[in-house]
Write an enzyme that holds these catalytic residues in place. Structure first.
Site, short mmCIF file in Angstrom:
data_model
loop_
_atom_site.label_atom_id
_atom_site.label_comp_id
_atom_site.label_asym_id
_atom_site.label_seq_id
_atom_site.Cartn_x
_atom_site.Cartn_y
_atom_site.Cartn_z
N GLY A 274 0.75 -1.24 0.00
CA GLY A 274 0.00 0.00 0.00
C GLY A 274 0.79 1.31 0.00
O GLY A 274 0.20 2.37 0.15
N LYS A 276 2.17 2.93 -2.46
CA LYS A 276 1.79 3.84 -3.55
C LYS A 276 0.32 4.25 -3.42
O LYS A 276 -0.05 5.37 -3.78
CB LYS A 276 2.11 3.22 -4.90
CG LYS A 276 3.61 3.02 -5.03
CD LYS A 276 4.09 2.49 -6.32
CE LYS A 276 5.56 2.17 -6.23
NZ LYS A 276 5.86 0.93 -5.44
N GLY A 328 -5.05 -9.90 -10.93
CA GLY A 328 -5.02 -8.67 -11.74
C GLY A 328 -5.11 -8.92 -13.22
O GLY A 328 -5.33 -8.00 -14.00
N ASP A 342 1.98 -1.82 -10.59
CA ASP A 342 3.29 -1.95 -9.93
C ASP A 342 3.53 -3.45 -9.74
O ASP A 342 3.17 -4.01 -8.71
CB ASP A 342 3.21 -1.21 -8.59
CG ASP A 342 4.54 -1.14 -7.87
OD1 ASP A 342 5.57 -1.03 -8.54
OD2 ASP A 342 4.54 -1.18 -6.62
N CYS A 397 10.56 -2.78 -9.34
CA CYS A 397 11.74 -2.42 -8.54
C CYS A 397 12.88 -3.36 -8.90
O CYS A 397 13.56 -3.90 -8.05
CB CYS A 397 11.42 -2.44 -7.06
SG CYS A 397 10.71 -3.98 -6.47
C1 LIG Z 1 5.69 -4.80 -6.08
S1 LIG Z 1 4.40 -5.40 -5.11
C2 LIG Z 1 3.31 -4.00 -5.06
C3 LIG Z 1 3.75 -2.96 -4.10
C4 LIG Z 1 2.70 -1.89 -3.89
N1 LIG Z 1 2.29 -1.28 -5.13
C5 LIG Z 1 3.17 -0.83 -2.96
O1 LIG Z 1 3.55 0.26 -3.40
O2 LIG Z 1 3.19 -1.09 -1.75
C6 LIG Z 1 3.57 -6.46 -6.21
C7 LIG Z 1 2.26 -6.95 -5.69
O3 LIG Z 1 1.64 -7.65 -6.77
C8 LIG Z 1 0.83 -8.66 -6.19
N2 LIG Z 1 0.52 -9.61 -7.27
C9 LIG Z 1 1.27 -10.62 -7.76
N3 LIG Z 1 0.61 -11.25 -8.74
C10 LIG Z 1 -0.57 -10.62 -8.89
C11 LIG Z 1 -1.69 -10.82 -9.73
N4 LIG Z 1 -1.70 -11.80 -10.65
N5 LIG Z 1 -2.74 -10.00 -9.59
C12 LIG Z 1 -2.73 -9.01 -8.67
N6 LIG Z 1 -1.71 -8.78 -7.84
C13 LIG Z 1 -0.64 -9.57 -7.95
C14 LIG Z 1 1.68 -9.20 -5.07
O4 LIG Z 1 0.86 -9.85 -4.11
C15 LIG Z 1 2.33 -7.93 -4.54
O5 LIG Z 1 1.62 -7.43 -3.44
#
Ligand SMILES: C[S@@+](CC[C@H](N)C(=O)[O-])C[C@H]1O[C@@H](n2cnc3c(N)ncnc32)[C@H](O)[C@@H]1O
Length: 471
Positions: A274, A276, A328, A342, A397
Site C-alpha cells: 500500500g 503507492k 489482476g 506496480d 523495482c
Molecule cells: C511490487 S508489489 C506491489 C507494491 C505496492 N504497489 C506498494 O507500493 O506497496 C507487487 C504486488 O503484486 C501482487 N501480485 C502478484 N501477482 C498478482 C496478480 N496476478 N494479480 C494481482 N496482484 C498480484 C503481489 O501480491 C504484490 O503485493
C-alpha cells in the site's frame, strides 16, 4: 566381434578426451565438485544471476550498483496531509532532511520538454533503430560473445549448471539420443537466458510529449542529503493518523508520473502493501468525486494494506477505498482514467539481502521464470481497464531490462497485432531532469526511466513507464 580400425580409432579418441577432461578440466572445476560444498543461499543465487545478466547491460556502472544494492537503503518520509503537516515538516527539517520535490529543479523542465534527443519527445514517431538498445550488440563491443550470443558470465552460468560431466556429453553426443543431452535443469537455464535477454526491435509506438510537471500534493517527501545515511525516527500519530510513511524515495516516481488529480478514478492493480496507494490518496479528494480501487491477489498482503490505510487515514477516507482480492489479469471494468500497475518482479534489493521469501530459492525457479509473462498479462489488463485518453503507469523495482523495457515492447507488439487498442508512450524527460539531483537515472532506458542505486543516495532500483491509451 572384431572392431573395425575406424571404430577403434574413434573409441580411442573418445577415451583420450575423457582422460583429458578428467585430468585437466575436472581439477580446474574442482571447487564446484566438492561433495561437501554448501548449497548457495538464495541471496547468493540472486547475486550470481545479476552478475550474469545485469553486468553486461549496465557495464561500467554495475560495480557501483552492485555494492549499493548490498548496502543499507535510504528512505524518504512522505508527509501525510491528514497528520499535523506543519509540525511534521518542521521536525523533518530540524533533523536535516529536505523535501526533494520542493528542491526539484523545475527550471529545467521546459528545456527538457523541447529536448528531441534520444528518449526525447517525438510526436507519432516510431522508435528508431538507431536509438534502440540492443542488448546483444552492446555486449559485443564490451565482452566476448560466443556463437550462441552469450557473454562469458552467462556462459559460465550455463556451465555451472551443466557441470563437467556435460563437457564429456559433448564428446559422447554420437552415443546419446539428443533428447537426453538436455536435462530439465539445462532447459531451465536456457529459458533463464532467453527470459533475461531484452532485444530491442523497431516497433510502432508513438511517443507523446510530456505533461507539465505537477508534484501534487505538495505536503512533501523528505530525504536526507546526498551522502547522509541518517535514519528517520518512527512517525507519531496525530488525531489517530501517522504523520508520514517511510518508503524508498524511488517509489514516489510512479505516482508522480501518474499525475493524480483530486477527482481522478484510479485503479491500483497490484496495490499491497500500500505504499503507492498511500501516495495516491494524498492527491485524491474522495469526498469530491475522486475514487481509488486497490486490488491485490494475496490475502496476507491485503491485510497489510488495510493496516496502512487504518494507521494513516481518517475512517471516512479509508472506508471509501474499494479493496478487492482478484487476480489482476482477470477482467476489470473499463472505467478508470488512471491505472497504476506496480508488478511483482525480481525485487533486486530484497533478492540480494533477504534469504526469506526470496524468488531465487531454487524451488521457486519456475515461478520466477514466469514473471515476464505475468507482467505482460497484468499490463494488458491495466490497459484494458483504462478508458481511452487515460494514463497507465507500469513500474517495477528491478533492473532487469527484460522485465522493464522488454515488457513494454512485448505488450505494444501484442496489442498492435491482436487488438484495436492503441497506446503511446509518454515522455518522462522533464521528470528525470528535474529530479536528477536526487536520483541517478540510467541513460539508456527506452520506454521509461530507470533509477540506479548509488551509495551517495541509495534509492531504487525502480523502473517507471508512462503510457497513454489512445483508442
Ligand atoms: C511490487 S508489489 C506491489 C507494491 C505496492 N504497489 C506498494 O507500493 O506497496 C507487487 C504486488 O503484486 C501482487 N501480485 C502478484 N501477482 C498478482 C496478480 N496476478 N494479480 C494481482 N496482484 C498480484 C503481489 O501480491 C504484490 O503485493
Amino acid at each position: 566381434m572384431s572392431l573395425s580400425s575406424r571404430n577403434f580409432l574413434r573409441l580411442l579418441w573418445v577415451y583420450y578426451k575423457q582422460c583429458h577432461i578428467l585430468t585437466t578440466k575436472r581439477f580446474r572445476y574442482k571447487p564446484k565438485w566438492a561433495y561437501n560444498e554448501k548449497p548457495l543461499k538464495n541471496c547468493e543465487q540472486a547475486l550470481g544471476n545479476f552478475d550474469a545478466f545485469y553486468k553486461p547491460f549496465y557495464r561500467k556502472d554495475w560495480p557501483s550498483i552492485r555494492v549499493s544494492l548490498l548496502s543499507l537503503p535510504k528512505h524518504c518520509a512522505a508527509v501525510n496531509k491528514y497528520g499535523n503537516v506543519e509540525k511534521i515538516q518542521e521536525q523533518l527539517c530540524d533533523i536535516g532532511a529536505e523535501d526533494f520535490l520542493l528542491s526539484a529543479d523545475v527550471s529545467v523542465q521546459n528545456e527538457a520538454m523541447s529536448d528531441t534527443s534520444v528518449n526525447g519527445p517525438k510526436q507519432n514517431a516510431t522508435v528508431p533503430e538507431s536509438s534502440s538498445v540492443n542488448f546483444h550488440t552492446q555486449l559485443a563491443n564490451e565482452e566476448a560473445v560466443d556463437a550462441e550470443g552469450l557473454d562469458m558470465s552467462q556462459r559460465n552460468l550455463l556451465e555451472d549448471g551443466f557441470g563437467a560431466d556435460q563437457h564429456s556429453n559433448d564428446d559422447l553426443n554420437m552415443f546419446v539420443p539428443t533428447e537426453k543431452v538436455y536435462s530439465e535443469r539445462d532447459l531451465l537455464l536456457r529459458e533463464e537466458i532467453s527470459l533475461n535477454s531484452f532485444e530491442s526491435r523497431e516497433i510502432s509506438l508513438s511517443v507523446l510529449p510530456a505533461d507539465p510537471l505537477n508534484f501534487s500534493p505538495d505536503v512533501g517527501a523528505f530525504v536526507f542529503q546526498q551522502g547522509d545515511v541518517s535514519r528517520f525516527p518512527s512517525p507519531k500519530p496525530h488525531h489517530g493518523c501517522l504523520g508520514y510513511y517511510l518508503m524508498d524515495a524511488a517509489s514516489v516516481l510512479p505516482v508522480l508520473a501518474l499525475d493524480v488529480q483530486p477527482d481522478d478514478r484510479v485503479l491500483d492493480l497490484c496495490a499491497a502493501p500500500g505504499g503507492k496507494s498511500y501516495l495516491i490518496l494524498q492527491a485524491l479528494d474522495l469526498h469530491g468525486g475522486g475514487k481509488l480501487h486497490c486490488n491485490d491477489v494475496a490475502q496476507a498482503r491485503i491485510s497489510r494494506l488495510k493496516n496502512v490505510l487504518r494507521l494513516h487515514f481518517p475512517q471516512d477516507i479509508s472506508e471509501r477505498v474499494t479493496i478487492t482480492k482478484m487476480n489482476g489479469t482477470s477482467t476489470f471494468p473499463t472505467i478508470y482514467n488512471k491505472v497504476l500497475v506496480d508488478v511483482p518482479c525480481n525485487a533486486d534489493r530484497h533478492a540480494v539481502t533477504e534469504d526469506e521469501n526470496n524468488l531465487f530459492k531454487i524451488s521457486r525457479t519456475k515461478e520466477r521464470l514466469g514473471l515476464t509473462q505475468i507482467q505482460k498479462n497484468l499490463l494488458i489488463s491495466a490497459i484494458k481497464s483504462c478508458v481511452p485518453g487515460g494514463t497507465i503507469v507500469y513500474s517495477t523495482c528491478t533492473l532487469s531490462p527484460a522485465q522493464n523495457d522488454g515488457v513494454i515492447q512485448a505488450v505494444a507488439e501484442e496489442l498492435w497485432e491482436t487488438s484495436e487498442i492503441e497506446i503511446a508512450v509518454q515522455d518522462l524527460n522533464p521528470l528525470r531532469h528535474s529530479l536528477s539531483r536526487t536520483f541517478r537515472f540510467h541513460d539508456r532506458s527506452q520506454y521509461g526511466l530507470t533509477v540506479l542505486p548509488t551509495l551517495l543516495n541509495n534509492f531504487g532500483p525502480s523502473y517507471v513507464s508512462k503510457l497513454r491509451r489512445l483508442k
